[in-house]
Design an enzyme around this catalytic site. Structure first.
Site, PDB file in Angstrom:
ATOM      1  N   ASP A 233     -13.678 -15.885   8.988  1.00  0.00           N
ATOM      2  CA  ASP A 233     -12.288 -15.608   8.621  1.00  0.00           C
ATOM      3  C   ASP A 233     -11.476 -15.465   9.908  1.00  0.00           C
ATOM      4  O   ASP A 233     -11.507 -14.416  10.551  1.00  0.00           O
ATOM      5  CB  ASP A 233     -12.220 -14.338   7.761  1.00  0.00           C
ATOM      6  CG  ASP A 233     -10.790 -13.970   7.382  1.00  0.00           C
ATOM      7  OD1 ASP A 233      -9.853 -14.569   7.933  1.00  0.00           O
ATOM      8  OD2 ASP A 233     -10.621 -13.071   6.539  1.00  0.00           O
TER       9      ASP A 233
ATOM     10  N   TYR B 237       0.837  -1.209   0.000  1.00  0.00           N
ATOM     11  CA  TYR B 237       0.000   0.000   0.000  1.00  0.00           C
ATOM     12  C   TYR B 237       0.867   1.252   0.000  1.00  0.00           C
ATOM     13  O   TYR B 237       0.686   2.139   0.827  1.00  0.00           O
ATOM     14  CB  TYR B 237      -0.937   0.010   1.218  1.00  0.00           C
ATOM     15  CG  TYR B 237      -1.579  -1.314   1.494  1.00  0.00           C
ATOM     16  CD1 TYR B 237      -2.596  -1.786   0.665  1.00  0.00           C
ATOM     17  CD2 TYR B 237      -1.150  -2.115   2.553  1.00  0.00           C
ATOM     18  CE1 TYR B 237      -3.176  -3.017   0.892  1.00  0.00           C
ATOM     19  CE2 TYR B 237      -1.720  -3.357   2.777  1.00  0.00           C
ATOM     20  CZ  TYR B 237      -2.730  -3.799   1.951  1.00  0.00           C
ATOM     21  OH  TYR B 237      -3.292  -5.019   2.179  1.00  0.00           O
TER      22      TYR B 237
END
Ligand SMILES: *Cc1c(COP(=O)(O)O)cnc(C)c1O
Length: 433
Positions: free
Chosen positions: A250, A21
């Site tokens: 998750d 990022y």
């Protein structure tokens, strides 16, 4: 190979290598690290930093652990890799046995992959194939909650928070999913049943379009670092049962003790239909992940006629033996350790050590669960500046947005935890209010 890096090498890094990022034109500075041992990183210039990140949730036992090094050496001299198509091996079988035994309830079918994002892709693919195999048309979308993070591949990204997940960058490409507002009642707060209403309303309204509900259990990680009430997760499970939807959990960030339970689903006694693990699975040594499913999911997929009866996935490095061998050693090390006591000690020190931040005008909230400590500021922090101030204080952390957070290795000493927390409080106090 322990070579020195020159200024030219670091310049090459800046010009030619993407970091996560990060801008390629104007990247924030990176710190060259030469080695890592226990809870410390040694920078190329010799400075030692107490690591508050566990390299993104993964290095739960500390770096360079003798037991994991031994497992790696033994496996590497025997068979670092072999394809998993048509072949099998002891490291994968042992690891699958352990995962089946340790994960909640009757999750007992295991798919190995090479990263968390891929494990999420596989989970979603399982859910989609499940409905196709049962000849139910139209169930192609996912329902989730805002402020989530599930990885960076396209289906995973489609369920990440639409704002922090940058959906506008990929509009027209990323699949449109259903988003309920993030849970409001925090972990440890007073449960308020209407908290579930937004999720219930969307599920009821769109049930015939929804293949699965996907959630991070209890801890929402990179999408906001929030801890929500176990009753919310319980309610989501009941909702899925009532409406006949699959539930995907998750556990990539939370698995293997981070939240105080071995898996965060255990806070709510919930068994999902499909579950993803990754990150801490190898103690941070190798990239490895797994998607587990209950028998009814696997059996439904297998019942479809012909080619549709197989799960259509098979990464090159599926069940990599080196990664599986290290994962076996890491899980053993965890279970043989007093990990509950250690995580509780980290939790206690994070609570104590971060409490002074609450008094700061810059700070909106301080929250701690298990070995996760979060300081949320009112304004986004200046990452490069706060990072350099943390490094000056002998500490490694990587804040983002309005979140300065810590997730130390479970083995970190009280003394190091105190230095870590003090550095966070001091540097947050220096941010603009
Ligand atoms: C990190 C993370 C992922 C993605 O895992 P990668 O190994 O980075 O692909 C998915 N879900 C959660 C909850 C995570 O924290």
């Amino acid at each position: 190979m322990n070579e020195r890096l020159s200024a030219a090498d670091l310049d090459f890094d800046r010009r030619h290598i993407w970091h996560p990022y990060e801008s390629m034109r104007n990247p924030t500075p990176v710190y060259p690290v030469a080695s890592a041992r226990g809870v410390r990183l040694t920078l190329a210039d010799g400075r030692e930093l107490i690591d508050g990140m566990s390299s993104w949730w993964s290095v739960i036992h500390g770096y360079n652990h003798p037991a994991l090094n031994r497992a790696a050496r033994e496996q590497i001299s025997r068979m670092p890799h072999v394809m998993f198509g048509g072949l099998t091996h002891a490291p994968a079988i042992r690891l699958a046995q352990r995962l089946v035994e340790l994960t909640p309830g009757d999750l007992d079918r295991v798919f190995f992959s090479d990263s968390g994002s891929v494990a999420v892709e596989v989970a979603i693919k399982m859910a989609l194939q499940y409905w196709r195999a049962r000849r139910v048309e139209g169930r192609t979308r996912l329902l989730t909650i805002r402020q989530g993070y599930y990885g960076d591949t396209f289906q995973a990204m489609s369920v990440c928070d639409p704002v922090t997940g940058m959906h506008h960058l990929f509009s027209g490409v990323v699949q449109q999913q259903y988003f309920a507002g993030a849970p409001r009642v925090p972990y440890g707060g007073n449960w308020d049943p209407p908290d579930l209403d937004p999720l219930r309303e969307l599920a009821e309204r769109h049930r015939d379009e929804i293949a699965a509900v996907i959630m991070e259990p209890i801890v929402q990680g990179a999408g906001g670092m929030r801890f929500y009430h176990p009753e919310y997760l319980k309610g989501a499970r009941e909702l899925c049962d009532r409406l006949g939807l699959l539930l995907i959990a998750d556990e990539i960030a939370t698995g293997f003790g981070r939240s105080g339970e071995l898996f965060a689903c255990e806070h709510a006694d919930v068994v999902p239909d499909i579950m993803c693990v990754g990150k801490a699975l190898t103690g941070g040594y190798m990239s490895l992940a797994a998607t587990l499913a209950r028998a009814h999911v696997a059996e439904a997929i297998a019942s479809a006629a012909g080619a549709a009866g197989v799960l259509m996935h098979g990464p090159t490095f599926m069940a990599n033996p080196l990664a599986c061998a290290i994962a076996n050693a890491s899980v053993e090390l965890l279970l043989d350790s007093p990990w509950r006591k250690r995580v509780a000690r980290v939790e206690r020190e994070l609570r104590r050590g971060l409490a002074p931040c609450r008094e700061l005008a810059q700070v909106a909230d301080v929250r701690v669960l298990g070995a996760i400590g979060v300081v949320e500021t009112h304004k986004p922090v200046d990452v490069a500046r706060i990072q350099s101030r943390l490094v000056e204080r002998g500490v490694w952390a990587r804040p983002f947005g309005r979140l300065v957070y810590l997730m130390p290795a479970y083995v970190m000493s009280v003394r190091d935890l105190r230095q870590l927390c003090a550095a966070v409080c001091e540097t947050v106090a220096l941010e603009s209010a």
